[in-house]
Write a protein that holds these residues in place. Structure first.
Motif, PDB file in Angstrom:
ATOM      1  N   ARG A  57      11.197   1.824   5.060  1.00 20.96           N
ATOM      2  CA  ARG A  57      12.469   1.508   5.389  1.00 20.96           C
ATOM      3  C   ARG A  57      13.390   2.396   6.154  1.00 20.96           C
ATOM      4  NH1 ARG A  57      13.561  -2.737   2.802  1.00 20.96           N
ATOM      5  NH2 ARG A  57      12.430  -3.383   0.856  1.00 20.96           N
ATOM      6  N   VAL A  68       7.417  -7.790   8.093  1.00 19.90           N
ATOM      7  CA  VAL A  68       6.776  -8.267   6.959  1.00 19.90           C
ATOM      8  C   VAL A  68       6.438  -9.752   7.131  1.00 19.90           C
ATOM      9  CG1 VAL A  68       6.276  -8.348   4.589  1.00 19.90           C
ATOM     10  CG2 VAL A  68       6.864  -6.207   5.545  1.00 19.90           C
ATOM     11  N   VAL A 287       0.639  -4.338   6.124  1.00 19.70           N
ATOM     12  CA  VAL A 287       1.785  -4.634   5.072  1.00 19.70           C
ATOM     13  C   VAL A 287       1.345  -4.047   3.838  1.00 19.70           C
ATOM     14  CG1 VAL A 287       2.409  -7.055   3.975  1.00 19.70           C
ATOM     15  CG2 VAL A 287       2.155  -6.927   6.194  1.00 19.70           C
ATOM     16  N   PHE A 288       0.073  -3.933   3.473  1.00 25.43           N
ATOM     17  CA  PHE A 288      -0.081  -3.365   2.042  1.00 25.43           C
ATOM     18  C   PHE A 288       0.342  -1.952   2.208  1.00 25.43           C
ATOM     19  CE2 PHE A 288      -2.674  -6.735   0.863  1.00 25.43           C
ATOM     20  CZ  PHE A 288      -2.718  -6.592  -0.716  1.00 25.43           C
ATOM     21  N   LEU A 291       4.261  -1.972   1.944  1.00 24.46           N
ATOM     22  CA  LEU A 291       4.804  -2.446   0.447  1.00 24.46           C
ATOM     23  C   LEU A 291       4.380  -1.377  -0.423  1.00 24.46           C
ATOM     24  CD1 LEU A 291       3.805  -6.114   0.409  1.00 24.46           C
ATOM     25  CD2 LEU A 291       6.056  -5.258   0.946  1.00 24.46           C
ATOM     26  N   LEU A 295       7.457   1.265  -2.441  1.00 22.87           N
ATOM     27  CA  LEU A 295       7.556   1.067  -3.857  1.00 22.87           C
ATOM     28  C   LEU A 295       8.711   2.095  -4.466  1.00 22.87           C
ATOM     29  CD1 LEU A 295       6.927  -0.358  -6.555  1.00 22.87           C
ATOM     30  CD2 LEU A 295       4.774   1.395  -6.813  1.00 22.87           C
ATOM     31  N   VAL A 348       0.157  -9.886  -0.903  1.00 20.69           N
ATOM     32  CA  VAL A 348       1.289  -9.807   0.007  1.00 20.69           C
ATOM     33  C   VAL A 348       2.503 -10.781  -0.232  1.00 20.69           C
ATOM     34  CG1 VAL A 348       2.146  -9.538   2.297  1.00 20.69           C
ATOM     35  CG2 VAL A 348       0.043  -8.605   1.635  1.00 20.69           C
ATOM     36  N   VAL A 351       4.597 -10.456  -3.301  1.00 24.52           N
ATOM     37  CA  VAL A 351       5.374  -8.983  -3.646  1.00 24.52           C
ATOM     38  C   VAL A 351       6.556  -9.237  -2.500  1.00 24.52           C
ATOM     39  CG1 VAL A 351       5.660  -6.748  -2.928  1.00 24.52           C
ATOM     40  CG2 VAL A 351       3.565  -7.672  -4.242  1.00 24.52           C
ATOM     41  N   ALA A 352       6.433  -9.947  -1.296  1.00 23.46           N
ATOM     42  CA  ALA A 352       7.261  -9.941  -0.264  1.00 23.46           C
ATOM     43  C   ALA A 352       8.195 -10.962  -0.756  1.00 23.46           C
ATOM     44  CB  ALA A 352       6.693 -10.319   0.949  1.00 23.46           C
ATOM     45  N   GLY A 355      10.540  -9.853  -4.001  1.00 22.91           N
ATOM     46  CA  GLY A 355      11.308  -8.997  -3.711  1.00 22.91           C
ATOM     47  C   GLY A 355      12.882  -9.448  -3.224  1.00 22.91           C
ATOM     48  N   GLY A 373      11.004  -7.902  -8.685  1.00 14.99           N
ATOM     49  CA  GLY A 373      10.221  -7.146  -7.735  1.00 14.99           C
ATOM     50  C   GLY A 373       9.465  -6.184  -8.507  1.00 14.99           C
ATOM     51  N   PHE A 377       5.123  -6.413  -8.311  1.00 10.10           N
ATOM     52  CA  PHE A 377       4.234  -5.346  -8.001  1.00 10.10           C
ATOM     53  C   PHE A 377       3.276  -5.070  -8.918  1.00 10.10           C
ATOM     54  CE2 PHE A 377       2.737  -0.973  -6.504  1.00 10.10           C
ATOM     55  CZ  PHE A 377       2.737  -1.217  -5.135  1.00 10.10           C
TER      56      PHE A 377
END
Length: 621
Positions: A57, A68, A287-288, A291, A295, A348, A351-352, A355, A373, A377
């Motif tokens: 981030r 993402v 992406v993995f 993410l 975490l 993915v 999770v995306a 969240g 979220g 995960f």
């Protein structure tokens, strides 16, 4: 002066680090023969929460969510490109059931587990249960590639993952809108109507986008060098437009778009799909890593025993019941149904999307919405690790996967290939001879060698020949152009370093030589099929010899000065053709398949000198 993120890494360096960790994790997994998804998750967690080296981030800022989302859209589009209805074959009924019955039933079962096991409210469970429909094409594809799964269960898992991904996201959208309506006291019918209109519009956008691309490519309105850029821009435009109409509807639009293009019979479809596959490998890696590195460990630590019970109930109860009920009376063998029921990795998209909706539920006043979220995960991590290490062994135990040491697919029936196949059979290596000429298969069939009558490039071969059972290919027909076509077309499927071809006639002349990217790897010191056939007619025979410490390659060469080595079998069954007789390298434990001249040794001397007996080529008709 360059700006830096929280971890002290510049944004450009952060992006480079994400790419390096993702691709490096995939390469390491390939070298160690471990599940790539597991290595990527571990690498991301180490780079992020454990060491603090990478803070996604801080590197990407507000762009992380859109990036993402776009990556997931490209992944789903590439998945849609693999959904060719002509190749679905006998898996069609099972796929229909997993989508039409499995999706709503999975939504219900997941919601029940979330309420009675995880302890969530019905509002949160309805939203999260819709998201849990997805089984993750970003995870399924690498796992299927590693497990070398049989065609039908692989198709069922792949189609279910790709088709149910946008359905799960839209189910979450629908449930979320209902929650908002009930909490605000708005018109439920009007909100539902807007959702339905958004879904229909997204599907229509995807269909029209696919048809426009197919029409323009078929009519030659786009030059070859611009097809991939035009496809990418169109994909992003369709995704953004559909997502603007209804959040998460873009996933449905791009999946429909890929499905339309896949079934448009475009001449350049194969090249487009392969390029998209390579792009998907990069995107899945990135992406993995994003993410996993992003975490929040505090939220994970806040989970109690209910989280573990939720994961177990999902894997052992919700998923098996959903699949077994959906595939009831489907005609599929019980072992395939059980295997699919026990295989449900999440990826993915879960999770995306989880969240995103967890944050929105919390903002809407749903107290336990923030738990979505971390639970998502934990579910992804658990299923990825579980299936990453157990999918291949489970498939082999249930007879649904290829051997650890896959054999040789031979294209072309002849005395030479039949004798080679018989010798490989003696070495306990799987082998199949294919030929579009029925007469050329009489000899191998008489010798008990498995055969396939037809063109190896045909759709019938895709349905009936399990390519995953063969780690190497030999193109050895009497037609040099056909050999080159087969080797070039199947090289991306099998691996270019494992595709071999008999030498072409006049290949040593400049006007007849081909670029190195066409055809297979040469072997046999430039001997053509005719040259090998002449040796067989003169009485040369195949012989299998095991090299040992007492009988190394040097001794074999002294005792066999006229022998022509053809193939080397490694200790683990790997097959490597001999390109140059003089440069042959072999170690103790390897086995050599060679052609010996007639009368090289009498049987008694052969029995004393070498550990294995001569294996004659197929008799002349």
């Amino acid at each position: 002066m360059a700006t830096t993120d929280i971890a002290g890494i510049e944004p450009v360096m952060g992006l480079a680090l994400i790419g390096a960790i993702g691709v490096g994790a995939q390469w390491l997994a390939w070298r160690l023969r471990l599940p790539a998804i597991v290595i990527m998750l571990v690498a991301g967690i180490i780079a992020g929460p454990v060491t603090g080296l990478l803070d996604p981030r801080a590197v990407l800022g507000d762009l992380m969510g859109p990036l993402v989302a776009l990556a997931v859209a490209v992944i789903l589009f590439e998945g849609g490109l693999s959904l060719d209805l002509h190749r679905l074959g006998d898996a069609r009924a099972g796929v229909r059931r997993l989508v039409l019955i499995g999706a709503p039933l999975g939504w219900l079962m997941s919601a029940l587990v979330l309420v009675f096991v995880a302890g969530l409210s019905w509002e949160t469970a309805a939203v999260f249960g819709g998201i849990m429909i997805v089984t993750g094409p970003t995870v399924i594809a690498p796992l299927l590639r590693q497990a070398r799964l049989a065609r039908r269960p692989a198709q069922l898992l792949q189609w279910e993952a790709i088709v149910n991904d946008p359905i799960g996201a839209l189910a979450a959208v629908l449930a979320f809108e209902v929650v908002l309506v009930l909490r605000a006291g708005h018109d439920a019918a009007g909100a539902a109507g807007l959702v339905v209109i958004g879904i229909m519009s997204a599907a229509l956008l995807g269909y029209l986008g696919g048809r426009v691309i197919a029409y323009s490519f078929r009519r030659g309105l786009v030059p070859e060098y611009m097809k991939v850029p035009v496809l990418f821009v169109s994909l992003l435009a369709v995704f953004a437009s559909a997502d603007h109409l209804l959040h998460e509807a873009g996933l449905l639009a791009v999946t429909v778009m890929g499905l339309v293009i896949a079934n448009a019979d475009l001449p350049s479809y194969t090249e487009l799909r392969r390029f998209k596959e390579q792009a998907t490998v990069m995107l899945v890696s990135g992406v993995f890593i994003l993410l996993a590195a992003g975490l929040d460990m505090e939220q994970v630590r806040a989970l109690d025993w209910r989280a573990g019970a939720f994961v177990l109930a999902t894997i052992l109860v919700a998923r098996p019941l959903t699949v077994l009920v959906s595939l009831l009376r489907s005609g599929l063998p019980m072992r395939e149904r059980l295997f699919i029921a026990l295989t449900g990795p999440r990826g993915v998209v879960l999770v995306a999307v989880a969240g995103l909706f967890g944050q929105r539920l919390a903002e809407a006043g749903v107290v336990d919405g923030a738990r979505i979220g971390p639970l998502a995960f934990v579910l992804v991590l658990s299923t990825v690790v579980l299936h990453g290490f157990t999918l291949a062994p489970l498939a082999r135990a249930m007879g649904l996967a290829g051997k650890e040491a896959p054999g040789l697919l031979i294209v072309g029936g002849s005395r030479f290939t039949t004798g080679l196949a018989e010798t490989l059979h003696k070495a306990e290596a799987s082998v199949l001879i294919t030929d579009p000429n029925h007469a050329r298969l009489i000899r191998p069939r008489a010798a008990g060698i498995p055969t396939f009558y037809g063109d190896i490039l045909s759709e019938a071969a895709e349905d009936r020949v399990e390519l995953m059972a063969f780690g190497s290919l030999l193109a050895a027909t009497s037609n040099d152009a056909y050999n080159t076509l087969v080797a070039t077309d199947l090289a991306p499927e099998i691996g270019r370093d494992a595709v071999w071809q008999v030498a072409r006639h006049k290949d040593d002349r400049p006007r007849h030589s081909l670029p190195t990217q066409l055809g297979g790897r040469p072997f046999g010191a430039g001997r053509t099929l005719d040259a090998f056939e002449e040796l067989i007619e003169e009485g040369w025979h195949f012989r299998l010899t095991r090299l040992t410490e007492e009988y190394p390659l040097e001794v074999w060469r002294l005792k066999r000065p006229d022998a022509i080595p053809v193939l080397r079998i490694g200790p683990k069954g790997e097959l490597r053709f001999v390109r140059d007789d003089e440069k042959l390298r072999a170690e103790p434990g390897d086995r050599l398949i060679a052609l010996l001249p007639p009368g090289a040794l009498d049987e008694a001397a052969a029995a004393r000198a070498e550990p294995e007996q001569p294996h004659p080529a197929a008799p002349l008709p």
